[in-house]
Motif scaffolding. Structure first.
Motif, PDB file in Angstrom:
ATOM      1  N   ASP A 158      -7.815   6.518  -6.291  1.00 61.87           N
ATOM      2  CA  ASP A 158      -7.930   5.527  -5.232  1.00 61.87           C
ATOM      3  C   ASP A 158      -9.282   5.650  -4.528  1.00 61.87           C
ATOM      4  O   ASP A 158     -10.093   6.518  -4.838  1.00 61.87           O
ATOM      5  CB  ASP A 158      -6.778   5.722  -4.239  1.00 61.87           C
ATOM      6  CG  ASP A 158      -6.467   4.478  -3.426  1.00 61.87           C
ATOM      7  OD1 ASP A 158      -7.092   3.428  -3.650  1.00 61.87           O
ATOM      8  OD2 ASP A 158      -5.584   4.561  -2.550  1.00 61.87           O
ATOM      9  N   CYS A 164       1.318  -0.029  -4.856  1.00 56.91           N
ATOM     10  CA  CYS A 164       0.636   1.244  -5.054  1.00 56.91           C
ATOM     11  C   CYS A 164       1.532   2.395  -4.607  1.00 56.91           C
ATOM     12  O   CYS A 164       2.135   2.320  -3.532  1.00 56.91           O
ATOM     13  CB  CYS A 164      -0.657   1.242  -4.250  1.00 56.91           C
ATOM     14  SG  CYS A 164      -1.581   2.774  -4.378  1.00 56.91           S
ATOM     15  N   VAL A 165       1.599   3.441  -5.426  1.00 54.35           N
ATOM     16  CA  VAL A 165       2.340   4.654  -5.068  1.00 54.35           C
ATOM     17  C   VAL A 165       1.497   5.873  -5.438  1.00 54.35           C
ATOM     18  O   VAL A 165       0.759   5.843  -6.427  1.00 54.35           O
ATOM     19  CB  VAL A 165       3.718   4.724  -5.767  1.00 54.35           C
ATOM     20  CG1 VAL A 165       4.635   3.611  -5.297  1.00 54.35           C
ATOM     21  CG2 VAL A 165       3.583   4.694  -7.267  1.00 54.35           C
ATOM     22  N   PRO A 166       1.600   6.947  -4.658  1.00 55.61           N
ATOM     23  CA  PRO A 166       0.861   8.177  -5.004  1.00 55.61           C
ATOM     24  C   PRO A 166       1.402   8.776  -6.297  1.00 55.61           C
ATOM     25  O   PRO A 166       2.584   8.646  -6.604  1.00 55.61           O
ATOM     26  CB  PRO A 166       1.131   9.109  -3.821  1.00 55.61           C
ATOM     27  CG  PRO A 166       1.858   8.313  -2.802  1.00 55.61           C
ATOM     28  CD  PRO A 166       2.356   7.064  -3.421  1.00 55.61           C
ATOM     29  N   VAL A 194      -3.349   7.750  -7.770  1.00 53.48           N
ATOM     30  CA  VAL A 194      -2.358   6.730  -7.441  1.00 53.48           C
ATOM     31  C   VAL A 194      -2.011   5.924  -8.683  1.00 53.48           C
ATOM     32  O   VAL A 194      -2.727   5.936  -9.678  1.00 53.48           O
ATOM     33  CB  VAL A 194      -2.840   5.771  -6.327  1.00 53.48           C
ATOM     34  CG1 VAL A 194      -3.042   6.500  -5.011  1.00 53.48           C
ATOM     35  CG2 VAL A 194      -4.087   5.039  -6.742  1.00 53.48           C
ATOM     36  N   SER A 195      -0.906   5.218  -8.575  1.00 52.31           N
ATOM     37  CA  SER A 195      -0.471   4.287  -9.606  1.00 52.31           C
ATOM     38  C   SER A 195      -0.261   2.937  -8.935  1.00 52.31           C
ATOM     39  O   SER A 195       0.422   2.858  -7.917  1.00 52.31           O
ATOM     40  CB  SER A 195       0.840   4.788 -10.230  1.00 52.31           C
ATOM     41  OG  SER A 195       1.267   3.912 -11.239  1.00 52.31           O
ATOM     42  N   THR A 196      -0.862   1.907  -9.499  1.00 54.68           N
ATOM     43  CA  THR A 196      -0.689   0.558  -8.970  1.00 54.68           C
ATOM     44  C   THR A 196      -0.122  -0.326 -10.064  1.00 54.68           C
ATOM     45  O   THR A 196      -0.617  -0.324 -11.191  1.00 54.68           O
ATOM     46  CB  THR A 196      -2.024  -0.018  -8.453  1.00 54.68           C
ATOM     47  OG1 THR A 196      -2.476   0.773  -7.352  1.00 54.68           O
ATOM     48  CG2 THR A 196      -1.853  -1.461  -7.993  1.00 54.68           C
ATOM     49  N   ASP A 229      -2.974   3.784 -13.574  1.00 55.83           N
ATOM     50  CA  ASP A 229      -3.075   5.084 -12.919  1.00 55.83           C
ATOM     51  C   ASP A 229      -4.562   5.390 -12.789  1.00 55.83           C
ATOM     52  O   ASP A 229      -5.303   5.329 -13.781  1.00 55.83           O
ATOM     53  CB  ASP A 229      -2.379   6.171 -13.737  1.00 55.83           C
ATOM     54  CG  ASP A 229      -0.875   5.958 -13.867  1.00 55.83           C
ATOM     55  OD1 ASP A 229      -0.329   5.090 -13.155  1.00 55.83           O
ATOM     56  OD2 ASP A 229      -0.259   6.668 -14.674  1.00 55.83           O
ATOM     57  N   CYS A 269       0.819  -1.201   0.000  1.00 58.01           N
ATOM     58  CA  CYS A 269       0.000   0.000   0.000  1.00 58.01           C
ATOM     59  C   CYS A 269       0.862   1.265   0.000  1.00 58.01           C
ATOM     60  O   CYS A 269       2.007   1.252   0.449  1.00 58.01           O
ATOM     61  CB  CYS A 269      -0.884  -0.030   1.245  1.00 58.01           C
ATOM     62  SG  CYS A 269      -2.016   1.359   1.378  1.00 58.01           S
ATOM     63  N   CYS A 270       0.261   2.350  -0.475  1.00 58.42           N
ATOM     64  CA  CYS A 270       0.920   3.670  -0.468  1.00 58.42           C
ATOM     65  C   CYS A 270       1.394   4.066   0.928  1.00 58.42           C
ATOM     66  O   CYS A 270       2.364   4.797   1.077  1.00 58.42           O
ATOM     67  CB  CYS A 270      -0.038   4.739  -0.969  1.00 58.42           C
ATOM     68  SG  CYS A 270      -0.576   4.516  -2.669  1.00 58.42           S
ATOM     69  N   SER A 271       0.725   3.593   1.941  1.00 58.63           N
ATOM     70  CA  SER A 271       1.053   3.945   3.327  1.00 58.63           C
ATOM     71  C   SER A 271       2.309   3.232   3.829  1.00 58.63           C
ATOM     72  O   SER A 271       2.794   3.519   4.921  1.00 58.63           O
ATOM     73  CB  SER A 271      -0.112   3.570   4.242  1.00 58.63           C
ATOM     74  OG  SER A 271      -0.260   2.155   4.293  1.00 58.63           O
TER      75      SER A 271
END
Length: 123
Positions: free
Chosen positions: A87, A110-112, A93-95, A84, A41-43
């Motif tokens: 979310d 996943c990244v912002p 976001v891009s996954t 892209d 995850c982005c987090s």
């Protein structure tokens, strides 16, 4: 990423994934993943396997905004498919998606997305 000889369409699977998210179809979404898939995850959190994915996606789909899961762009990269999109909370976001030989998702990362990347819309 080539699907020659694999017997599945990775872009089609990513579209199915996005549709399941958009329509809040948790069972269909989870069925797209391999048994021991990982979700990064982005987090910075990692979720592993069915129980981890269930925990992650149940909360995300429940809390999704009206702007959630809007397609921006799908790209074929060397070893994965990149999606892209917006979310669950409407953020860009891009996954990246990786698959096993049967077409199940084995990993997502996943990244912002920055503002510049998010401006390119899907046709």
């Amino acid at each position: 990423m080539s699907n020659l000889g694999t017997g599945f369409d990775p872009i089609g699977i990513v579209i199915d994934w996005l549709d399941a998210c958009r329509e809040r179809r948790l069972e269909d979404l989870l069925a797209l993943y391999a048994d021991h898939a990982t979700l990064d995850c982005c987090s910075g959190e990692r979720f592993v396997g069915g129980s981890g994915l269930l925990r992650y996606w149940s909360a995300k789909l429940r809390g999704a905004t009206a702007a959630a899961f809007e397609l921006e762009e799908i790209l074929i990269e060397q070893d994965c498919i990149r999606l892209d999109y917006r979310d669950y909370d409407g953020s860009a976001v891009s996954t990246k998606f990786w698959f096993d030989a049967e077409g199940s998702i084995t990993r997502t990362l996943c990244v912002p997305l920055g503002r510049k990347s998010a401006r390119f819309k899907a046709a």
